[in-house]
Design an enzyme around this catalytic site. Structure first.
Site, PDB file in Angstrom:
ATOM      1  N   LYS A  69      32.583  50.124  42.694  1.00 43.76           N
ATOM      2  CA  LYS A  69      32.877  50.358  41.289  1.00 43.76           C
ATOM      3  C   LYS A  69      31.761  49.686  40.265  1.00 43.76           C
ATOM      4  O   LYS A  69      31.117  48.734  40.594  1.00 43.76           O
ATOM      5  CB  LYS A  69      34.263  49.419  40.985  1.00 43.76           C
ATOM      6  N   SER A 144      42.154  50.609  36.674  1.00 38.03           N
ATOM      7  CA  SER A 144      40.849  50.818  36.473  1.00 38.03           C
ATOM      8  C   SER A 144      39.797  51.466  37.411  1.00 38.03           C
ATOM      9  O   SER A 144      39.044  52.029  36.910  1.00 38.03           O
ATOM     10  CB  SER A 144      40.226  49.873  35.354  1.00 38.03           C
ATOM     11  N   SER A 168      44.318  46.914  39.291  1.00 37.84           N
ATOM     12  CA  SER A 168      43.431  48.157  39.182  1.00 37.84           C
ATOM     13  C   SER A 168      42.816  48.644  40.458  1.00 37.84           C
ATOM     14  O   SER A 168      41.995  49.724  40.497  1.00 37.84           O
ATOM     15  CB  SER A 168      42.085  47.570  38.166  1.00 37.84           C
TER      16      SER A 168
HETATM   17  N1  GLN Z   1      45.811  48.052  33.515  1.00 32.88           N
HETATM   18  C1  GLN Z   1      45.456  46.584  33.492  1.00 32.88           C
HETATM   19  C2  GLN Z   1      44.672  46.250  32.247  1.00 32.88           C
HETATM   20  O1  GLN Z   1      44.652  47.245  31.669  1.00 32.88           O
HETATM   21  C3  GLN Z   1      44.892  46.135  34.981  1.00 32.88           C
HETATM   22  C4  GLN Z   1      43.355  46.122  34.941  1.00 32.88           C
HETATM   23  C5  GLN Z   1      42.732  45.693  36.047  1.00 32.88           C
HETATM   24  O2  GLN Z   1      43.248  45.189  37.052  1.00 32.88           O
HETATM   25  N2  GLN Z   1      41.186  45.415  35.842  1.00 32.88           N
HETATM   26  O3  GLN Z   1      44.426  45.184  32.141  1.00 32.88           O
END
Ligand code: GLN
Length: 473
Positions: A69, A144, A168
């Site tokens: 990532k 994400s 994410s």
């Molecule tokens: N969807 C969550 C957020 O927007 C989780 C994001 C993540 O785990 N990086 O913060």
């Protein structure tokens, strides 16, 4: 991944040939899963791995192509967090996890797309444009870590790393029909992971099945003094035999199945729980009374920490500097106004507000207290059961661009994933079926602290019995 490793040993396939074919698939792919591909480096490392295998070296990750990532630092290779602000950032060092992968002889293929600074659930806030779901190109892969999940599902790599602050790794794993683990907080070093919300962030492995995920997990975990939250602890390799589920107590909280849960998700998850029961597990009802406050607490704590972590992107130390400034203050303002996208700005403003004098007590401190209550709920639940099962996400993957103007609805989708981050416990998403439109559904298994191997082992046994993880888009 493991099947590739076996084929390498049987000389049925060589690392250069496999990496070459994966690179060709990436070139032909229209998913927008990768933001950078290091073809030369990958081929060089594949050749080196081939000679190590010839010399009889056993490491299962030798010559295995892995995607990383793009919020995880890679020496000499851009690390942008999918943000315009970092589009010129080339780290002078590898993240701890990348060092470990390279030491095992894994081939780092390149960097995968994400929501800007990992803030989001769709990969649509990326400044490189959205990634598409390989099961249906009109749908989101989630986020994400959507680039990593799509790449694994589409066979553009054998495994991948993501990061999980509020879901994410698990949410895109669920949307793309792969397996993904959010490890116990402190087991995987965050050194070289671009910080979003430091008390929640954890790097996690993603793969086509639980055994692949376990192999990656073993490679990346372990103590690292460069991350002050890294736990000094010795780990022995995770067993790949699968866990005997006889007598294992699986807690199922009824609040995981409220009215609003999509019928297709409920059906698939309840079916998966019956499979566990058939395999000998004992299903016990449990209660997690404070979980309903998880989303609210998270969306105070995560933005608060983010507002502080992102202060460093000022155009001086990091970030693409805006050049037509009058003075220093204006330069900061213009750099940050132009560099950050809307969602990141929203988080910085929310977080700054929640931490400001007079509001701190009402918001940040309250949210931290709720966090403690949620951790307590889990502690009590794990007196009565060995792991907890439920959905990973209340829905299956939705259309690209859906809900872009409705951040609150998107935040609410994190209801099942956020609690594990707040409590620091391990959680895994495993494919457990398909919705009416053929999109994958994920089952989430949550374990007590350091129960990572238990939930992985249970997932292996589940995957020995089911075929959901073998269906490919
Ligand atoms: N969807 C969550 C957020 O927007 C989780 C994001 C993540 O785990 N990086 O913060």
């Amino acid at each position: 991944m493991l099947d590739t490793a076996r084929r390498y040993r049987k000389e049925d396939l060589s690392p250069p040939a496999h990496v070459e074919s994966v690179l060709a698939r990436i070139r032909a792919s229209e998913l927008n899963a990768f933001v950078a591909v290091d073809e030369q480096g990958a081929l060089r490392d594949a050749a080196a791995a081939a000679s190590r295998i010839e010399r009889g070296q056993e490491d299962l990750l030798l010559g295995i192509p892995i995607a990383v990532k793009d919020n995880i630092c890679t020496k000499g290779l851009h690390t942008t967090c999918a943000s315009n602000l970092l589009k010129n950032f080339v780290p002078p060092y590898d993240a701890h996890v990348v060092e470990l992968l390279r030491n095992c002889g894994a081939v780092v293929l390149g960097k995968t797309n994400l929501d800007e600074f990992a803030m989001g659930s769709t990969t649509a806030t990326s400044s490189f444009g959205p990634t598409k779901n390989p099961w249906d190109m009109t749908k989101t892969p989630g986020g994400s870590s959507g680039g990593s999940a799509a790449a694994v599902a589409a066979g553009l790599c054998d495994g991948a790393l993501g990061s999980d602050t509020g879901g994410s790794v698990r949410q895109p794993a669920s949307f793309c029909g792969i397996t993904g683990l959010k490890p116990t907080y402190g087991t995987v070093s965050r050194y070289g992971l671009v910080a979003f919300a430091s008390s929640l962030d954890q790097i996690g492995p993603m793969g086509r099945n639980a055994r692949d995920v376990a192999v990656l997990f073993d490679a990346i975990r372990g103590h690292d003094p460069r991350d002050s939250t890294s736990i000094p602890r010795q780990y022995s390799p995770t067993s790949l035999d699968g866990l005997d589920l006889h007598g294992l107590r699986i807690g199922v909280p009824e609040i995981f199945f409220p009215q609003g849960l999509s019928r297709e998700v409920e059906r698939a998850v309840r079916f998966a729980i019956t499979v566990f029961a058939d395999l000998g597990a004992i299903i016990v009802p449990i209660e997690l009374p404070h979980l309903r406050y998880g989303v609210a607490a998270y969306y105070i704590i995560a933005p608060a920490e983010a507002s502080s972590n992102l202060a460093r992107y000022d155009g001086v130390r990091f970030g693409v500097r805006d050049s037509d400034e009058e003075d220093l203050f204006e330069m900061y303002c213009k750099t940050r106004s132009k560099g950050f996208g809307d969602e990141v700005k929203r988080r910085i403003m929310l977080g700054t507000y929640a931490l400001s004098a007079g509001y701190y007590e009402a918001y940040y401190r309250k949210a931290s207290q709720v966090r403690t209550l949620i951790a307590g709920d889990f502690r009590r639940a794990f007196d009565r059961c060995d792991m907890i099962a439920g959905p990973t996400v209340p829905v299956t993957a939705f259309g690209l661009g859906d809900m872009v103007d409705d951040p609150l609805s998107i935040y609410l989708l994190d209801i099942y994933t956020i609690p594990a981050n707040l409590a620091g416990i391990p959680a895994l998403s495993v494919p457990c079926g398909f919705g009416d439109n053929g999109m994958p559904v994920g089952l989430q298994l949550l374990g007590p602290p350091f129960g990572d191997e238990t939930i992985l082992g249970a997932a292996m046994t589940f995957q020995d019995r089911t075929r959901f993880h073998e269906v490919r888009p």
